[in-house]
Design an enzyme around this catalytic site. Structure first.
Site, mmCIF file in Angstrom:
data_model
loop_
_atom_site.group_PDB
_atom_site.id
_atom_site.type_symbol
_atom_site.label_atom_id
_atom_site.label_comp_id
_atom_site.label_asym_id
_atom_site.label_seq_id
_atom_site.Cartn_x
_atom_site.Cartn_y
_atom_site.Cartn_z
ATOM 1 N N LYS A 165 0.830 -1.197 0.000
ATOM 2 C CA LYS A 165 0.000 0.000 0.000
ATOM 3 C C LYS A 165 0.875 1.263 0.000
ATOM 4 C CE LYS A 165 -4.018 -1.946 -0.029
ATOM 5 N NZ LYS A 165 -4.864 -1.851 -1.235
ATOM 6 N N ASP A 193 0.131 -0.352 -4.759
ATOM 7 C CA ASP A 193 -1.265 0.049 -4.907
ATOM 8 C C ASP A 193 -1.514 1.338 -4.136
ATOM 9 O OD1 ASP A 193 -3.958 0.220 -5.305
ATOM 10 O OD2 ASP A 193 -4.480 -1.521 -4.084
ATOM 11 N N GLU A 218 -0.429 -0.016 -9.398
ATOM 12 C CA GLU A 218 -1.870 -0.239 -9.347
ATOM 13 C C GLU A 218 -2.604 1.037 -8.929
ATOM 14 O OE1 GLU A 218 -5.166 -3.439 -7.648
ATOM 15 O OE2 GLU A 218 -3.024 -3.790 -7.361
ATOM 16 N N ASP A 241 -8.090 -0.579 -10.907
ATOM 17 C CA ASP A 241 -9.037 -1.233 -10.019
ATOM 18 C C ASP A 241 -10.252 -0.333 -9.820
ATOM 19 O OD1 ASP A 241 -10.448 -2.175 -7.800
ATOM 20 O OD2 ASP A 241 -8.696 -2.674 -6.628
ATOM 21 N N LYS A 265 -13.978 -5.985 -8.977
ATOM 22 C CA LYS A 265 -14.615 -6.174 -7.682
ATOM 23 C C LYS A 265 -16.090 -6.523 -7.896
ATOM 24 C CE LYS A 265 -11.345 -4.762 -4.662
ATOM 25 N NZ LYS A 265 -10.165 -4.381 -5.452
#
Length: 368
Positions: A165, A193, A218, A241, A265
């Site tokens: 992260k 990400d 990401e 994403d 998702k």
């Protein structure tokens, strides 16, 4: 076959490892799930689940799900749960937008349809492409030392894929990722990400400072345009994403050449029906794919596993085992995890055996 009754449960699922931290102070202590049971006049029950990651991650929130389900489900009573496209159109007609509310209901109908056909869900989704999928683990946002230590522990446990992260202070995140990369064996797959946490300026700063590290970038920024401006100077693969909210957005990403891979998702897209459609088209267009969700336990993880294993292996990135994140159980015969790989449970539909007594009393119930 017709839908006879629908029950909805509210289940809070605390995290095993404590608070889940992202950049900019975004933190959650648990998945706040809604689980639905759709029972047909033949006596079969299908199960579905959705759980937003707090109120900050996706355009979904727990209280909204609990308020929306009672508005939709009366329209589903008497419908054939095997008419999955028809069920989806009906939900979109009677309740505009808010796909996350419809996700668990759509999932339960898929589970019920597969149970009625006495086949695993993966069979209806296109067939099983492999027995297991490779899992990744998340290195949550923290200090340099905390993140490096967590990465070491994950790799020691036998995992080879890390999602690190980032998305906070750029210079500090450069230090974090540099330390994580130095703490794990060469060849460890790293995804950085940002969860749309940066401006293009910040994302380009980070990318320029980390050119020597092998990773996939990401979702650095919020919009497709912003991410595209970063991609033009990037010498690394990019996965989007949060930008993948619909078929139309996926096709725009393709037309713009804005990504190499996509993370789909289930609840963000409105359920298995739309996730499968977007997955199949994206595979044909050449994207690599991860199918997961915003959160959940055994039910949602089983759905992710079936969708992952029906994705061609050469186009599949990785998967995640959310049921191992939480302290509560909702079902037996959960998705099996061996080492760093996850399979699907034996049995028809999702394959899991939900234990209603573990869910508490329904907050909403309707039948005819």
């Amino acid at each position: 076959m017709q839908i006879e009754t629908i029950k909805a449960y509210h289940v809070v699922q605390p995290f095993v490892d404590g608070p889940y931290r992202m950049s900019k102070g975004r933190v959650a202590d648990a998945f706040d799930a809604v689980i639905v049971a759709v029972t047909s006049d033949s006596g079969l029950t299908g199960w579905g689940e959705m759980a937003p990651l707090g109120n900050f991650y996706s355009a979904a929130f727990p209280a909204g799900t609990r308020a929306g389900v009672p508005e939709i489900v009366p329209h589903l009573i008497g419908q054939d749960p095997r008419g999955l496209a028809s069920i989806g159109r009906l939900m979109d007609t009677v309740f505009k937008g808010h796909p996350y509310i419809k996700s668990a209901l759509d999932m339960a109908c898929w589970d019920l349809a597969a149970r009625a056909a006495d086949v695993p869900l993966v069979t209806l989704l296109g067939g099983k492409e492999s027995d297991t999928a490779e899992l990744y683990k998340v290195v949550t946002h923290g200090t340099v030392d905390q993140m490096a230590a967590l990465a070491k522990r994950i790799v020691k446990d036998g995992f080879h894929r890390l999602q690190v992260k980032v998305g906070g202070n750029v210079h500090e995140d450069v230090e974090r990722v540099t330390a994580v990369a130095a703490s794990v064996p060469k060849g460890t797959v790293i995804f950085c990400d940002a969860n749309a946490g940066w401006t293009p300026y910040q994302a380009r700063q980070f990318a320029d400072a980390t050119r020597a590290i092998d990773y996939t970038f990401e979702q650095p920024c919020t919009t497709i345009d912003e991410n595209m401006s970063v991609r033009r100077m990037l010498d690394k693969p990019m996965v989007l994403d949060e930008s993948v909210t619909s078929l139309e957005e996926m096709l725009e990403i393709y037309r713009r050449g804005a990504a190499d891979g996509l993370t789909l998702k289930i609840s963000r897209l409105g359920g298995i029906t739309k996730t499968r459609l977007i997955r199949d088209i994206a595979v044909d267009l050449g994207f690599t794919i991860t199918v997961e969700d915003t959160g959940g336990a055994e039910i949602d993880t089983a759905a992710m596993a079936h969708l992952s294993l029906s994705t061609p292996e050469e186009r599949r990135l990785h998967a995640i085992a959310f049921h191992e994140w939480v302290t509560v159980r909702t079902a037996s015969n959960m998705p099996p995890v061996t080492g760093s790989r996850m399979g699907i449970p034996d049995g028809p539909g999702l394959g899991i055996d939900v234990v209603p007594d573990l869910l508490g009393k329904p907050f909403f119930e309707i039948g005819r």
